[in-house]
Scaffold this motif. Structure first.
Motif, mmCIF file in Angstrom:
data_model
loop_
_atom_site.group_PDB
_atom_site.id
_atom_site.type_symbol
_atom_site.label_atom_id
_atom_site.label_comp_id
_atom_site.label_asym_id
_atom_site.label_seq_id
_atom_site.Cartn_x
_atom_site.Cartn_y
_atom_site.Cartn_z
ATOM 1 N N GLY A 100 0.814 -1.215 0.000
ATOM 2 C CA GLY A 100 0.000 0.000 0.000
ATOM 3 C C GLY A 100 0.837 1.248 0.000
ATOM 4 O O GLY A 100 2.012 1.237 -0.339
ATOM 5 N N ASN A 146 -0.453 8.677 1.653
ATOM 6 C CA ASN A 146 -0.491 9.899 0.865
ATOM 7 C C ASN A 146 -1.155 10.952 1.733
ATOM 8 O O ASN A 146 -2.364 10.904 1.948
ATOM 9 C CB ASN A 146 -1.250 9.676 -0.434
ATOM 10 N N ARG A 204 -3.724 9.905 4.659
ATOM 11 C CA ARG A 204 -4.486 8.721 4.265
ATOM 12 C C ARG A 204 -3.537 7.551 4.013
ATOM 13 O O ARG A 204 -2.507 7.703 3.356
ATOM 14 C CB ARG A 204 -5.276 9.010 2.990
ATOM 15 N N THR A 225 -3.622 3.543 2.581
ATOM 16 C CA THR A 225 -4.404 2.502 1.912
ATOM 17 C C THR A 225 -3.528 1.260 1.763
ATOM 18 O O THR A 225 -2.331 1.365 1.474
ATOM 19 C CB THR A 225 -4.890 2.947 0.520
ATOM 20 N N ASP A 246 -8.656 -5.271 2.437
ATOM 21 C CA ASP A 246 -8.629 -3.918 1.877
ATOM 22 C C ASP A 246 -8.828 -2.935 3.024
ATOM 23 O O ASP A 246 -9.907 -2.868 3.612
ATOM 24 C CB ASP A 246 -9.743 -3.809 0.833
ATOM 25 N N ILE A 247 -7.787 -2.168 3.344
ATOM 26 C CA ILE A 247 -7.821 -1.254 4.488
ATOM 27 C C ILE A 247 -7.600 0.174 3.999
ATOM 28 O O ILE A 247 -6.690 0.443 3.216
ATOM 29 C CB ILE A 247 -6.760 -1.632 5.536
ATOM 30 N N ASP A 248 -8.440 1.093 4.484
ATOM 31 C CA ASP A 248 -8.340 2.514 4.163
ATOM 32 C C ASP A 248 -8.468 3.276 5.479
ATOM 33 O O ASP A 248 -9.478 3.143 6.172
ATOM 34 C CB ASP A 248 -9.451 2.910 3.195
ATOM 35 N N ILE A 249 -7.441 4.029 5.835
ATOM 36 C CA ILE A 249 -7.443 4.809 7.076
ATOM 37 C C ILE A 249 -7.152 6.250 6.704
ATOM 38 O O ILE A 249 -6.144 6.535 6.063
ATOM 39 C CB ILE A 249 -6.370 4.307 8.064
ATOM 40 N N ARG A 250 -8.041 7.151 7.105
ATOM 41 C CA ARG A 250 -7.807 8.560 6.789
ATOM 42 C C ARG A 250 -8.180 9.434 7.978
ATOM 43 O O ARG A 250 -9.091 9.124 8.735
ATOM 44 C CB ARG A 250 -8.558 8.987 5.550
ATOM 45 N N TYR A 305 -11.692 4.553 9.794
ATOM 46 C CA TYR A 305 -11.068 3.268 9.505
ATOM 47 C C TYR A 305 -12.067 2.399 8.760
ATOM 48 O O TYR A 305 -13.170 2.147 9.249
ATOM 49 C CB TYR A 305 -10.657 2.592 10.816
ATOM 50 N N SER A 306 -11.698 1.933 7.577
ATOM 51 C CA SER A 306 -12.548 1.060 6.772
ATOM 52 C C SER A 306 -11.749 -0.189 6.405
ATOM 53 O O SER A 306 -10.622 -0.072 5.907
ATOM 54 C CB SER A 306 -12.986 1.799 5.503
ATOM 55 N N GLN A 307 -12.326 -1.350 6.659
ATOM 56 C CA GLN A 307 -11.663 -2.606 6.347
ATOM 57 C C GLN A 307 -12.674 -3.567 5.736
ATOM 58 O O GLN A 307 -13.750 -3.783 6.297
ATOM 59 C CB GLN A 307 -11.060 -3.220 7.608
#
Length: 160
Positions: free
Chosen positions: A106, A109, A112, A114, A126-130, A138-140
């Motif tokens: 990942g 940026n 954020r 990813t 699939d992990i997205d942390i912002r 936090y989205s997983q």
């Protein structure tokens, strides 16, 4: 005058770009969210996540969650990632993982992070942390792309 402007512009353009950092996630975060497993979606009134981050590393330290109708879930699987100056994340080591050391998973940026961490030959995590203001979102989503996830978590966290 024109020559002075050109000299200044040349010096500015020659400066290296600022390195990306995972410092925005460093610390203990707590809040609420929603957890999905199979067809069941439940509210989670107590979620805690602890991360370490700086210009060179990102570490998942621990997490816990208490969701409606579920026993307390505690996760102490420490995963360590190297962070390159261009923001690329490389897996270094972890507990209970199938990710190979050195795998590029990942990037960071700005505020954020990813990641697409392989679970097996067909599934990814699939992990997205912002960071949005003072809220860490936090989205997983874990599972095979294009089908119902094995599980998913969406959490809204504040720094303790």
């Amino acid at each position: 005058m024109f020559r002075s402007v050109l000299i200044v512009l040349t010096q500015i353009l020659a400066l290296p770009a600022a390195a990306e950092s995972a410092k925005f996630m460093d610390g203990v975060w707590s809040g609420k969210g929603t957890f999905q497993m199979g067809d069941q979606v439940v509210l989670c009134n107590d979620i805690m996540m602890k991360f370490s981050g700086d210009e060179k590393t990102f570490v998942v330290r621990e997490a816990s969650m208490k969701c409606d109708g579920m026993d307390q879930q505690n996760f102490s699987e420490v995963d360590t990632f190297a962070l390159a100056s261009d923001g690329e994340l490389t897996f270094q080591k972890g507990v209970a993982t199938q990710i190979a050391a050195g795998a590029k998973v990942g990037r960071v940026n700005g505020a954020r992070l990813t990641m697409l961490n392989p679970i097996d030959a067909a599934k990814v995590d699939d992990i997205d942390i912002r960071l949005a203001g003072d809220t860490l979102i936090y989205s997983q989503i874990a599972g095979a792309p294009g089908v119902q996830p094995d599980y998913a978590l969406l959490a809204f966290l504040k720094k303790k």
